[in-house]
Design an enzyme around this catalytic site. Sequence first.
Site, PDB file in Angstrom:
ATOM      1  N   HIS A  77       0.842  -1.196   0.000  1.00 38.73           N
ATOM      2  CA  HIS A  77       0.000   0.000   0.000  1.00 38.73           C
ATOM      3  C   HIS A  77       0.879   1.249   0.000  1.00 38.73           C
ATOM      4  O   HIS A  77       2.045   1.220   0.395  1.00 38.73           O
ATOM      5  CB  HIS A  77      -0.910   0.022   1.230  1.00 38.73           C
ATOM      6  CG  HIS A  77      -0.151  -0.091   2.516  1.00 38.73           C
ATOM      7  ND1 HIS A  77       0.595   0.939   3.037  1.00 38.73           N
ATOM      8  CD2 HIS A  77       0.012  -1.128   3.363  1.00 38.73           C
ATOM      9  CE1 HIS A  77       1.165   0.559   4.159  1.00 38.73           C
ATOM     10  NE2 HIS A  77       0.839  -0.707   4.377  1.00 38.73           N
ATOM     11  N   ASP A 336       3.886  -4.794   3.514  1.00 40.86           N
ATOM     12  CA  ASP A 336       5.329  -4.966   3.453  1.00 40.86           C
ATOM     13  C   ASP A 336       5.766  -6.347   3.910  1.00 40.86           C
ATOM     14  O   ASP A 336       6.609  -6.997   3.287  1.00 40.86           O
ATOM     15  CB  ASP A 336       6.037  -3.887   4.277  1.00 40.86           C
ATOM     16  CG  ASP A 336       5.460  -3.733   5.685  1.00 40.86           C
ATOM     17  OD1 ASP A 336       4.383  -4.292   5.967  1.00 40.86           O
ATOM     18  OD2 ASP A 336       6.083  -3.035   6.510  1.00 40.86           O
TER      19      ASP A 336
END
EC number: 3.1.3.8
Length: 476
Positions: A77, A336
């Site tokens: 994101h 991540d």
Amino acid sequence: MLNLSLSGLALASLASANMGAYPKFGEKQFSQTFHDGYNILKYMSSLAPYSDRKAYGVDRNTPDGCEVDQAFMIMRHGERYPDYSGFGDLYVETLNQMRANVTTFKGDLAFMNEWTYYVSDSNLYSQESTSGPYAGLLDAFSRGSEYRARYGHLWNGQSVVPIFTSGYERVIETARYFGQGFFGYNYSTSAAINIIPEAATQGADSLTPTCAAGVLEEYSCYEDRFYSTFPPLEVAAARLNKQNPGLELTAKDVNYLMQMAGFELNVRAYTPWANAFTLDEWVAFSYIFDLSYYYCFGPGSNYQMANGQVYANATRVLMEEGPKKSGSMFWSFAHDANITPVIAALGLDTPAQHLPNDTVQFPSTYQVSDIVPMGGHLTLERMTCNATVASKAGVYVRAVINEAVVPWTSCQSGPGYSCPLAKFSAIVDKAPKFDETCETNSSYPQYLDFFWNYNTTTNLNYQTGDISSQLTDTDV
């Protein structure tokens, strides 16, 4: 002699005329000074705005004689506000304690007399940022627009293209804005957002798989495990305390303040916290996060590599099937800690030896800011190439991390240092297997299926009403 003299004058005039194309005497064609090592974004770890990876000199463009016929991307994101729990609450607590201990700040913290916290509304916590030059939604839209220019030839202009996203609001919004950037006015009819729930019950059919056998390791392995062993954070606390008697900061507090700096840039154009600490201190801070990702979500953990093997193996199968059978574009979005395992499973960014956890490693062999900054992304290209003097005609694979080509150490015989597809498949096979390593409940899916069985409806392309209505069975 007269003719020779005239010829000499003509040559001299020609040389003089062409001098405009070259630097003047004393000017250098190439600078001998490089300051990339001092860009603070490279020391704010995974918390700060996107920055391209430091490249190795390999051309990002498709090699001559090759054509990309399949593209796979998994993207984090975009830039965001911190989560409240575990981030924002600690920042607020630390700031409140500082203001309770000191009335007027001096020295490196003098800016705090004017500075205000950048989360003006508690509803902004966890959200993608929409303001400032580093805004997350702007990042996502720009990436989509850039990839349309780079990979637009893979779309026939008519078919509906699925976009896959894990079921978390900021990830979904990143996927939507990427889609709008890529498809433009065709987004509402040509893209199909597929939301994959972030639930353990998804098993391997997930962008966020959970390795049940490694859950305890994951939850005991964050940066708090490492920060106390690095003196620069203690030095920073001592300096700020001396400048502001009564402040009583600890190394742990400094860790929170440095984290907060990266998040501020996700929202604002400038953070004064960047200058409150020295570059030596930022280097230590960055390495602490490198350790955390390496051992918790990267090649330092077999469990996490098994998680990453799910996506790595699925892309391998799709490449072996080829674009005519399986499709040409696969755009995916997650977090991540879901991308670093994939990179590890692919055998990329894997140091020859484990990172030392008591000293900073120079040069760095695993730098998180080059792997998963906000908006960080891994792109795999399947290329069909003509024969060259050095390589045979065939199908090759290239890995691109944050817009820098990253060759495999043991496989780079193809054009543009690419890897033959068969050898790429062999590399993926070496990774720990999810079904063998993770002890997943046998009732959960054992392989990734959504790349083959996806929705082509456009019902989820835009948010309608409360976001929770679109997150069925999703942990938010």
